[in-house]
Structure formats: structure tokens, C-alpha cells
Design a protein around this motif. Structure first.
Motif, mmCIF file in Angstrom:
data_model
loop_
_atom_site.group_PDB
_atom_site.id
_atom_site.type_symbol
_atom_site.label_atom_id
_atom_site.label_comp_id
_atom_site.label_asym_id
_atom_site.label_seq_id
_atom_site.Cartn_x
_atom_site.Cartn_y
_atom_site.Cartn_z
ATOM 1 N N LEU A 1 55.237 50.239 31.937
ATOM 2 C CA LEU A 1 53.794 50.426 32.075
ATOM 3 C C LEU A 1 53.022 49.123 32.214
ATOM 4 O O LEU A 1 51.906 49.121 32.738
ATOM 5 N N SER A 2 53.572 48.034 31.729
ATOM 6 C CA SER A 2 52.800 46.806 31.550
ATOM 7 C C SER A 2 52.185 46.284 32.847
ATOM 8 O O SER A 2 51.009 45.891 32.868
ATOM 9 N N THR A 3 52.939 46.280 33.945
ATOM 10 C CA THR A 3 52.421 45.713 35.186
ATOM 11 C C THR A 3 51.218 46.494 35.694
ATOM 12 O O THR A 3 50.171 45.915 36.040
ATOM 13 N N GLU A 4 51.336 47.824 35.717
ATOM 14 C CA GLU A 4 50.239 48.650 36.228
ATOM 15 C C GLU A 4 49.028 48.606 35.304
ATOM 16 O O GLU A 4 47.882 48.571 35.771
ATOM 17 N N VAL A 5 49.270 48.612 33.984
ATOM 18 C CA VAL A 5 48.149 48.581 33.047
ATOM 19 C C VAL A 5 47.414 47.246 33.133
ATOM 20 O O VAL A 5 46.176 47.197 33.146
ATOM 21 N N ALA A 6 48.171 46.149 33.215
ATOM 22 C CA ALA A 6 47.538 44.829 33.341
ATOM 23 C C ALA A 6 46.706 44.749 34.613
ATOM 24 O O ALA A 6 45.574 44.243 34.602
ATOM 25 N N ALA A 7 47.250 45.250 35.729
ATOM 26 C CA ALA A 7 46.517 45.240 36.994
ATOM 27 C C ALA A 7 45.266 46.100 36.910
ATOM 28 O O ALA A 7 44.203 45.733 37.441
ATOM 29 N N MET A 8 45.365 47.228 36.229
ATOM 30 C CA MET A 8 44.207 48.112 36.056
ATOM 31 C C MET A 8 43.107 47.409 35.279
ATOM 32 O O MET A 8 41.918 47.502 35.636
ATOM 33 N N LEU A 9 43.475 46.699 34.199
ATOM 34 C CA LEU A 9 42.486 46.011 33.387
ATOM 35 C C LEU A 9 41.782 44.913 34.178
ATOM 36 O O LEU A 9 40.559 44.756 34.106
ATOM 37 N N VAL A 10 42.559 44.157 34.931
ATOM 38 C CA VAL A 10 41.972 43.081 35.737
ATOM 39 C C VAL A 10 41.039 43.669 36.791
ATOM 40 O O VAL A 10 39.916 43.181 36.999
ATOM 41 N N ASP A 11 41.501 44.736 37.461
ATOM 42 C CA ASP A 11 40.684 45.357 38.511
ATOM 43 C C ASP A 11 39.384 45.925 37.929
ATOM 44 O O ASP A 11 38.304 45.756 38.515
ATOM 45 N N THR A 12 39.471 46.584 36.781
ATOM 46 C CA THR A 12 38.280 47.158 36.154
ATOM 47 C C THR A 12 37.297 46.063 35.750
ATOM 48 O O THR A 12 36.082 46.172 35.981
ATOM 49 N N ALA A 13 37.823 44.986 35.140
ATOM 50 C CA ALA A 13 36.951 43.888 34.722
ATOM 51 C C ALA A 13 36.288 43.231 35.934
ATOM 52 O O ALA A 13 35.103 42.865 35.892
ATOM 53 N N ARG A 14 37.004 43.111 37.025
ATOM 54 C CA ARG A 14 36.445 42.474 38.241
ATOM 55 C C ARG A 14 35.371 43.373 38.839
ATOM 56 O O ARG A 14 34.301 42.877 39.235
ATOM 57 N N ARG A 15 35.633 44.660 38.925
ATOM 58 C CA ARG A 15 34.652 45.583 39.517
ATOM 59 C C ARG A 15 33.364 45.650 38.703
ATOM 60 O O ARG A 15 32.298 45.908 39.231
ATOM 61 N N ARG A 16 33.479 45.426 37.406
ATOM 62 C CA ARG A 16 32.295 45.477 36.547
ATOM 63 C C ARG A 16 31.649 44.100 36.386
ATOM 64 O O ARG A 16 30.711 43.942 35.601
ATOM 65 N N GLY A 17 32.164 43.129 37.119
ATOM 66 C CA GLY A 17 31.554 41.807 37.102
ATOM 67 C C GLY A 17 31.815 41.009 35.845
ATOM 68 O O GLY A 17 31.109 40.059 35.541
ATOM 69 N N LEU A 18 32.854 41.412 35.085
ATOM 70 C CA LEU A 18 33.163 40.702 33.848
ATOM 71 C C LEU A 18 33.998 39.466 34.082
ATOM 72 O O LEU A 18 34.028 38.558 33.236
ATOM 73 N N ILE A 19 34.726 39.435 35.205
ATOM 74 C CA ILE A 19 35.468 38.238 35.609
ATOM 75 C C ILE A 19 35.244 38.002 37.092
ATOM 76 O O ILE A 19 34.832 38.919 37.821
ATOM 77 N N GLY A 20 35.538 36.780 37.534
ATOM 78 C CA GLY A 20 35.323 36.447 38.941
ATOM 79 C C GLY A 20 36.435 36.913 39.841
ATOM 80 O O GLY A 20 37.498 37.311 39.385
#
Length: 294
Positions: free
Chosen positions: A275-294
Motif C-alpha cells: 500500500l505504501s507507494t500508492e498511499v504516499a502518492a495520494m498524500l502528495v497529490d492531495t496536498a499539491r491540489r490543495r495548495g499545501l505544497i508546491g
């Protein structure tokens, strides 16, 4: 005194902090990734060598018993479908330990829930594991508490430093060090105001008790709401028998707290190779879409 072999898991609470999810299912059955939270607690007890487990239940908790029971129809279907890995997982929850159940008929607090275990525990020492505190540490904390109990023949409670502003949410211990990660508890205060707290050592939901705790509970006067407070019984035990504290820093998730429950799901998912790869990618994608990271 004999070694500790029994564990008590109070699971009679209503879980109001997770309504409406807990309207029709026990909070202990809410999943962390793909296992109910109570299974993590049972697995911890077993990993520490406690193979006789008593779960204190209440109304609407039948699904806990069903989870740790056999489901022959499901097992047969998984076997026919060739889903052997899933079959093994399903069977493991019913074969994990010798699990007993007793109902706390009246909601009279944690102290009362522990007192209900007296007939099953008898004159033996025992551990208490609260389901809201899920420990993911290969049972290291609990084993160390059992070792301390064996060495000192004295009740042991788990203690963790919390931020000073958080101590009013916990039982608070006044203690003095006697060995690395081990303290002698001098007094306990239940949920003190920040300005009056004797320390920032919070009592966390792991305990190893001598059977003297039952007499301490029996001698208590009910407090607010007519409830018996376990903290008050431990305070009485400090005066008569002494109590030690095992301090620790890592591995605990307060799954009775919504944010920590979500953190437990995310971090334990990240620990799973599948699960780790997909969950990590999901977290990064969600944070980017919400403008929390660049």
C-alpha cells in the motif's frame, strides 16, 4: 506472586466521539487499514505472552464477539474461491487467543469496568489494555511493564510526556526516577488544570495490576456521574502497596481522537509494502491540489 498471564480489555464505552459511525457498531470495530482497532490490542497482548484475555463488553457489542469467533460459511467460500491468504487472515482472528467476555451491565466508568473482571482474574496479577490506545511497537512497552512487575512485584502504569497544555485531558502523575524509563509514582491527579498539574507525565492506557486493585476499587466512593474512577483506585494503591510508572515516547496512537485515528490509518498503511507507494502518492497529490505544497 505468579507471573502475569491474563489481560483485561474494557470495551463497553459508547464511542460518542465517533458518532454517527458508532451509532450501530462498536468503536472498537472501526477499522485501522483493514483490521478493527481492538484486534491490534488483542495482538499486542498475545505478543507480550498474555494468552487469556477477558473483554468487558456492553450493549450493542456483539460484533466484537463475532469478529473473534469462527465464520464457517465465509471460510468455506474463501476456500472454494482459492483465496487462501484471505482465509488465513480470517482464521487468525479466531485462533489468536483464548478470549472470554463479560458484560458491564451499568455504565459506571472505567473503574467499574475493571472491577467486573474480578471473578475471572481471581487472585492473579493481570494487565489492562484500553482500546483507545493502540500501541504499534511489537508489544515492547507492555513487555517492559511485565518485566518491571516481575522485578518489583508492584503494580505498573504506563506514562508518557505530553505537551503541558494537553495534561488536563489525562490522569497526571507526580513521580521520581528510580531507573532508566522507570519511576516511582508519588501521586495521581485526574485531569488537573494546567496550572495545577504536578508534571506533564500522562497516564496512558496500559496497566499491570496486582489483585489488590480490586479491593481499592471496592473501597471507592462513586464520583461525578456515579462513576468509579480507575485513577482514584490507583491513587489508593499508591498509599497501600506502591505503584511504579514505565515511561515511553513512541508507538502510541490515541484512536479515540479523530485526528490520531486518521494518522494511525495513514501511517500503518505506509508501513504496508503493498500500500505504501500508492498511499504516499495520494498524500502528495492531495496536498499539491490543495495548495499545501508546491
Amino acid at each position: 506472586m505468579t507471573g502475569v498471564r491474563k489481560a483485561v480489555i474494557p470495551a463497553a464505552g459508547l464511542g460518542t466521539r465517533f458518532l454517527p459511525a458508532t451509532k450501530s457498531q462498536p468503536k472498537e470495530m472501526l477499522p485501522i487499514v483493514d483490521k478493527p482497532s481492538i484486534q491490534y490490542v488483542v495482538e499486542e497482548a498475545v505478543a507480550a505472552g498474555l494468552d487469556d484475555i477477558l473483554v468487558i463488553t456492553g450493549r450493542g457489542k456483539q460484533s466484537i464477539e463475532d469478529h473473534f469467533d469462527r465464520n464457517f460459511e465465509l471460510e468455506h467460500r474463501l476456500l472454494e474461491a482459492g483465496k487462501h491468504d484471505l482465509l488465513k487472515e480470517v482464521q487468525s482472528s479466531s485462533d489468536i487467543a483464548e478470549i472470554h467476555y463479560v458484560r458491564q451491565r451499568d455504565p459506571l466508568g472505567l473503574g467499574h469496568a475493571v472491577s467486573v473482571a474480578r471473578r475471572h482474574v481471581g487472585d492473579e496479577p493481570f494487565a489492562v489494555l484500553l482500546g483507545d490506545d493502540v500501541m504499534v511497537d511489537d508489544a515492547a512497552l507492555l513487555r517492559s511493564m511485565l518485566d518491571a512487575f516481575s522485578d518489583h512485584d508492584t503494580s505498573v502504569i504506563a506514562l508518557m510526556e505530553v505537551a503541558p497544555e494537553e495534561i488536563s485531558s489525562y490522569g497526571c502523575a507526580e513521580a521520581e526516577p528510580i531507573a532508566p524509563d522507570l519511576v516511582r509514582v508519588r501521586s495521581l491527579v485526574e485531569k488537573p488544570p494546567v496550572a495545577e498539574a504536578p508534571s506533564n507525565l500522562a497516564v496512558i492506557g496500559r496497566y499491570v495490576f496486582t489483585p489488590a486493585i480490586f479491593d481499592a476499587l471496592e473501597g471507592l466512593e462513586p464520583g461525578a456521574g456515579g462513576e468509579l474512577q480507575l485513577t482514584d483506585a490507583i491513587a489508593a494503591l499508591i498509599e497501600t502497596d506502591g505503584v511504579l510508572g514505565r515511561t515511553f515516547e513512541e508507538g502510541r496512537y490515541d484512536v479515540g481522537n479523530k485526528v490520531d485515528f486518521l494518522r494511525a490509518n495513514l501511517e500503518l498503511a505506509l508501513d504496508r509494502p503493498e500500500l505504501s507507494t500508492e498511499v504516499a502518492a495520494m498524500l502528495v497529490d492531495t496536498a499539491r491540489r490543495r495548495g499545501l505544497i508546491g
